[in-house]
Design an enzyme around this catalytic site. Structure first.
Site, PDB file in Angstrom:
ATOM      1  N   TYR A 135       0.864  -1.183   0.000  1.00  0.00           N
ATOM      2  CA  TYR A 135       0.000   0.000   0.000  1.00  0.00           C
ATOM      3  C   TYR A 135       0.892   1.222   0.000  1.00  0.00           C
ATOM      4  CZ  TYR A 135      -3.870   3.029   1.785  1.00  0.00           C
ATOM      5  OH  TYR A 135      -4.814   4.009   1.988  1.00  0.00           O
ATOM      6  N   LYS A 163      -1.681  -1.437  -3.795  1.00  0.00           N
ATOM      7  CA  LYS A 163      -2.629  -0.331  -3.876  1.00  0.00           C
ATOM      8  C   LYS A 163      -1.817   0.942  -3.936  1.00  0.00           C
ATOM      9  CE  LYS A 163      -5.985   2.476  -1.468  1.00  0.00           C
ATOM     10  NZ  LYS A 163      -6.453   2.955  -0.150  1.00  0.00           N
TER      11      LYS A 163
END
Length: 294
Positions: A135, A163
């Site tokens: 992330y 992400k």
């Protein structure tokens, strides 16, 4: 995972009672609202105010989401903490709950080199049985995962994607280019302004905070694209981008999203961190809702 994560995951807010405690009943309501729009669930992230939740609360939020979804969609939980040790400790609790995957921000406050990030993520992926998404959110952590670092980590059998919430097309396309030949490693788009372009360029899914406010409108970007209506998907994106631009001018996005939900009649409570809205700002948000959603 039983199937690839595709489409829209909503970075769901964490509702609080008037005394500041968790409102798990309202969390269930919000989960079902998203499921009815065709969206999956990403819990415990920035919009979920993970930074003001203790470990027991993070577990309770995740458990509630998994129970309410009951296999009807994917559930991904964020587990990132400031240290490798604490991230693993939380991850071992979260993976017992039945999530499809976990997401891990970079450590924050302390600047890290790329080899240190590789060591951090490798240790986490080694320790957990649940699949791991990297992330990248450098504006909030001060640490950036570089595309080549993501490529190195993509070789780990338990790291299945990233992400990217850096906020720029340059960053998103950098990750897509770096891993385009690696099967089984997916790029998930974070910025609501890039959902359509992300799908065009090869993102498998988006994780959207704005979907809390506009679940159907965000889902339309994906569902139209998935049906082959690229022009219709772009049109849906244009409307969403306007909503995002106007709403996020008022306040930092998690707070603005939560205040919008309150104004729309959802009992999600106030944000826990030190943010306030004056009457003028509330009128601004009401007008934005009227302009785009009613």
């Amino acid at each position: 995972m039983s199937s690839k994560i595709r489409g829209v995951l909503t970075a769901i807010v964490t509702p609080f009672n008037h005394d500041g405690g968790l409102n798990l009943k309202e969390l269930r309501n919000q989960v079902n609202r998203q499921l009815n729009a065709g969206n999956g669930i990403f819990c415990g992230g920035t919009n979920g105010e993970f930074f003001v939740l203790n470990e027991d609360e993070k577990i309770a939020v995740t458990r509630t989401c998994v129970e309410e979804v009951a296999g009807r969609a994917h559930v991904v939980a964020h587990i990132g903490e400031i240290s490798t040790r604490e991230t693993i400790r939380l991850g071992k609790q979260i993976e017992k709950l039945g999530v499809d995957a976990v997401s891990v921000i970079t450590p924050y406050f302390v600047p890290l080199k790329q080899p240190e990030l590789i060591a951090h993520y490798t240790a986490i992926a080694d320790a957990l049985s649940v699949p791991v998404f990297l992330y990248n959110i450098p504006a909030r952590t001060g640490n950036t995962i570089e595309p080549q670092t993501a490529r190195v980590l993509a070789a780990h059998p338990n790291i299945i994607g990233i992400k990217d919430s850096a906020g720029s097309y340059e960053s998103l396309s950098g990750f897509l280019d770096a891993v385009k030949d690696i099967e089984g490693f997916d790029v998930l788009n974070g910025p609501d302004s890039l959902i359509h372009q992300g799908f065009v360029d090869g993102c498998s899914a988006c994780i959207s905070g704005l979907a809390n406010v506009a679940p159907q409108e965000i889902n339309a970007i994906w569902s139209r694209f998935n049906a082959g209506d690229v022009a219709g998907s772009h049109q849906a994106q244009e409307s969403v981008t306007g909503l995002r631009t106007d709403l996020y001018k008022v306040a930092f996005s998690p707070a603005a999203v939560k205040k919008a939900l309150q104004i729309m009649g959802h009992d999600v409570g106030a944000s826990r961190y030190a943010v306030t809205f004056d009457a003028h700002q509330e009128r601004q948000i009401q007008q934005i809702i009227n302009n785009y959603l009613r």
